[in-house]
Design an enzyme around this catalytic site. Sequence first.
Site, mmCIF file in Angstrom:
data_model
loop_
_atom_site.group_PDB
_atom_site.id
_atom_site.type_symbol
_atom_site.label_atom_id
_atom_site.label_comp_id
_atom_site.label_asym_id
_atom_site.label_seq_id
_atom_site.Cartn_x
_atom_site.Cartn_y
_atom_site.Cartn_z
ATOM 1 N N LYS A 39 0.822 -1.215 0.000
ATOM 2 C CA LYS A 39 0.000 0.000 0.000
ATOM 3 C C LYS A 39 0.857 1.266 0.000
ATOM 4 C CE LYS A 39 -1.147 -0.036 4.943
ATOM 5 N NZ LYS A 39 0.022 -0.885 5.244
ATOM 6 N N ARG A 119 -5.391 2.718 12.081
ATOM 7 C CA ARG A 119 -5.055 1.302 12.226
ATOM 8 C C ARG A 119 -5.917 0.627 13.292
ATOM 9 N NH1 ARG A 119 0.207 1.183 9.926
ATOM 10 N NH2 ARG A 119 1.472 -0.610 10.281
ATOM 11 N N ARG A 191 14.333 -3.683 7.358
ATOM 12 C CA ARG A 191 13.677 -3.059 8.507
ATOM 13 C C ARG A 191 13.637 -4.043 9.661
ATOM 14 N NH1 ARG A 191 8.143 -0.594 6.101
ATOM 15 N NH2 ARG A 191 7.423 -1.396 8.094
ATOM 16 N N ARG A 202 3.338 -8.606 13.845
ATOM 17 C CA ARG A 202 2.662 -7.549 13.073
ATOM 18 C C ARG A 202 1.368 -8.067 12.453
ATOM 19 N NH1 ARG A 202 6.821 -5.363 8.895
ATOM 20 N NH2 ARG A 202 5.337 -3.688 8.540
HETATM 21 P P1 AMP Z 1 4.049 0.640 8.591
HETATM 22 O O1 AMP Z 1 5.234 1.136 7.856
HETATM 23 O O2 AMP Z 1 2.777 1.358 8.207
HETATM 24 O O3 AMP Z 1 3.908 -0.865 8.504
HETATM 25 O O4 AMP Z 1 4.273 0.984 10.133
HETATM 26 C C1 AMP Z 1 5.385 0.492 10.845
HETATM 27 C C2 AMP Z 1 5.077 0.420 12.320
HETATM 28 O O5 AMP Z 1 4.799 1.751 12.818
HETATM 29 C C3 AMP Z 1 3.869 -0.406 12.712
HETATM 30 O O6 AMP Z 1 4.159 -1.796 12.802
HETATM 31 C C4 AMP Z 1 3.528 0.200 14.067
HETATM 32 O O7 AMP Z 1 4.435 -0.228 15.061
HETATM 33 C C5 AMP Z 1 3.798 1.690 13.834
HETATM 34 N N1 AMP Z 1 2.588 2.362 13.323
HETATM 35 C C6 AMP Z 1 2.454 3.011 12.126
HETATM 36 N N2 AMP Z 1 1.242 3.519 11.993
HETATM 37 C C7 AMP Z 1 0.553 3.185 13.118
HETATM 38 C C8 AMP Z 1 -0.770 3.420 13.560
HETATM 39 N N3 AMP Z 1 -1.658 4.108 12.808
HETATM 40 N N4 AMP Z 1 -1.134 2.926 14.774
HETATM 41 C C9 AMP Z 1 -0.271 2.250 15.541
HETATM 42 N N5 AMP Z 1 0.998 1.993 15.178
HETATM 43 C C10 AMP Z 1 1.419 2.454 13.969
#
Ligand code: AMP
Length: 252
Positions: A39, A119, A191, A202
């Site tokens: 996404k 989220r 990462r 996750r």
């Molecule tokens: P992503 O790159 O969107 O997969 O985000 C990486 C990590 O950031 C996630 O696994 C969460 O630990 C944190 N994170 C990002 N966005 C959110 C959100 N809206 N709510 C809670 N944690 C978030």
Amino acid sequence: MKPDGAAGLKGDETNSNTQTMPQPRQYRLVLLGAPGVGKGTQAELLAERFGAYHLSTGDLFRAVKMSKDERELTPTMARALEYMNAGKLVPDETVLALVAEHAKDVPRGKGFLLDGFPRTVAQAEALENALEKHHVTLDAVLNYELPLPEIVARLSGRRTCPKCKRVYHIEARPPKREGICDDCGVELFQRDDDRPETIRVRMEAYEKNTAPLTDFYRRKGLLISISAGATPAVTFERTLEALGAVVERQAV
Ligand code: AMP
């Protein structure tokens, strides 16, 4: 509601797909989907095509992590990064404060793409209240879908350039020289949260907290599910078709 007009549209209008392309306009979208469905890539393509503001909460947390020494972090942000490194969701309060801080950067009247936010249902409700306050409505919620084994394969092979943020995959989209960014010549990294042990956490967090959001937005008539099993270019075509349908729906 009618489309807002032509402001901000970028891209090649002579493209052979022009017929299926949505009318030029400013979209206000939420992008949903499990980690690894791509996404973020779709959000970047959409931002480039429509000139929309791209807000990725994951990118914001990673930017803090990269730019600050641990000792400079506020206790709240230090805790947030601990959650992130473990693959867990950061507490709603911290995420909402971060989003509020960056919402000011969204140019007035411009489209926006929310990637990785909301989220949880609590975040979605907070977003709804904030948008209502500004008399802004969402156009659609794009939900990218992919079977679990494919998600795990995508995440565990993903490598990122620390400089330009370009994302590679060790099998599907490898760099020309193993482990090195084609554009920057610097070493790619994995990462922390793409390591196999963290991927499981996750996915559990996604199933428990984020999957219910599809019902939340389906009930509001905003949800559009898109299969993300093809290449990014094909998925983008599907996304544009879906947006074309949104414009048609709104025009009647
Ligand atoms: P992503 O790159 O969107 O997969 O985000 C990486 C990590 O950031 C996630 O696994 C969460 O630990 C944190 N994170 C990002 N966005 C959110 C959100 N809206 N709510 C809670 N944690 C978030």
